[in-house]
Design a protein around this motif. Sequence first.
Motif, PDB file in Angstrom:
ATOM      1  N   GLU A  45       0.437  -1.362   0.291  1.00 49.15           N
ATOM      2  CA  GLU A  45       0.137   0.142   0.208  1.00 49.15           C
ATOM      3  C   GLU A  45       0.423   0.998  -0.180  1.00 49.15           C
ATOM      4  OE1 GLU A  45      -3.152   0.095  -0.056  1.00 49.15           O
ATOM      5  OE2 GLU A  45      -3.304  -1.949  -0.650  1.00 49.15           O
ATOM      6  N   TYR A  46       2.408   0.973   0.772  1.00 57.28           N
ATOM      7  CA  TYR A  46       2.605   2.452   0.998  1.00 57.28           C
ATOM      8  C   TYR A  46       3.576   2.583  -0.831  1.00 57.28           C
ATOM      9  CZ  TYR A  46       7.107   5.321   1.799  1.00 57.28           C
ATOM     10  OH  TYR A  46       8.391   6.033   1.949  1.00 57.28           O
ATOM     11  N   LYS A  74       0.863   3.942  -3.144  1.00 54.90           N
ATOM     12  CA  LYS A  74       0.115   5.597  -2.100  1.00 54.90           C
ATOM     13  C   LYS A  74       2.049   6.318  -2.656  1.00 54.90           C
ATOM     14  CE  LYS A  74      -0.635   9.006   1.364  1.00 54.90           C
ATOM     15  NZ  LYS A  74       0.021   8.463   2.819  1.00 54.90           N
ATOM     16  N   ARG A 130       1.043   6.661  -6.665  1.00 52.88           N
ATOM     17  CA  ARG A 130      -0.118   7.900  -7.181  1.00 52.88           C
ATOM     18  C   ARG A 130      -0.081   9.085  -7.354  1.00 52.88           C
ATOM     19  NH1 ARG A 130      -3.173   3.705  -4.953  1.00 52.88           N
ATOM     20  NH2 ARG A 130      -3.271   4.725  -2.607  1.00 52.88           N
ATOM     21  N   GLN A 131       0.871   9.391  -5.994  1.00 55.81           N
ATOM     22  CA  GLN A 131       1.294  11.021  -5.684  1.00 55.81           C
ATOM     23  C   GLN A 131       2.505  11.452  -6.709  1.00 55.81           C
ATOM     24  OE1 GLN A 131       2.768  10.652  -1.539  1.00 55.81           O
ATOM     25  NE2 GLN A 131       1.073  10.771  -0.569  1.00 55.81           N
TER      26      GLN A 131
END
Length: 336
Positions: free
Chosen positions: A311-312, A315, A318-319
């Motif tokens: 998940e990290y 994320k 996506r950023q």
Amino acid sequence: MDLTELFFISLGTAVFLYYGIRLLLFSRMFFPKLWFPLSETFFTSMGEWAGSGNQRTPSIKKVVTGGSEGIGRAYAFALAERGMNVIIMSRTKATLDQVAMEIGETTGKKVKVIVTDFTDENVFSEIEEQLKDLNIGVLVNNVGMLPSFIPCEFLESEELDKTITKTINCNVKTTVKMCKMILPGMENRRKGMILNVSSGIASIPFPLYTLYAASKVFVERFSQGLQAEYDDTGILIQAVAPFGVSTRMAGYQKTNAVTLSPEDFVKNSLQYLRAGGKTYGSVCHIVLGWLLQSIPLKVLYAESVLHGLQEYVKKKTRQKNLVFASRVTTQTGTNK
């Protein structure tokens, strides 16, 4: 004093001395300039040349695979700044030409480019043809590929058969074939240096990056075995195993105490050339390696930890994509 007491006293003394010596050896990594000094002529002593031109007369060269960006580019610059001409290899000619021009303008050294794709099966005969009349003094095997930036289980990889072939060709076969190509000349001259770039995550079996980590374990063991075989020939062979470095493979993460720029990492790692058959390349990465190997694998392999890692990275991806999209939109609007 009975024998039992004497035994335990002796055992305690031996354990104390063992770990004391290990602590002393580990502490040396914090002071590389003191413990592993290099002479000012260390790099140029490999030969006047460390790159390659087209002349037929023997001269000493330096080769960097994957030299168009990231760590490879930083090695090419660092060694050119230390008086060496360079050969850089990668698959994008425009990028290679740009790097060659920048190195030439910045350092005044000569640069030869070789365009090749190390994920292909049969590229080495052509490379060997271009290098056959050159005496290579330094080889940096940096080229590598990450099968998937987003961590995933082995069977979830896209186009798995192709991914397996390309990863092995790029990360494993290239290292072996380039060493086969360059090592005989070094052995004949009884001097030379080979740096094989591995990865910090190869320190342990690393789920979700299983194929990549395993390929880098091969690089480490191959390097350490070669160093033992050729230890008495004057050839230095070392595996370099970085953790976080801000490159395209790592998603260009922001630099900090742990994630270094390629230039800072290479500058630090060159201080550890005489530190043994493997180096993490910087103090912070050395500590990370120690921590990673100290944590019980059951903790690292816990589902919550692996899911958190996944998940990290998602994320962060996506950023990055949002920032990139925003920049593209802004530039398009400005152009209007």
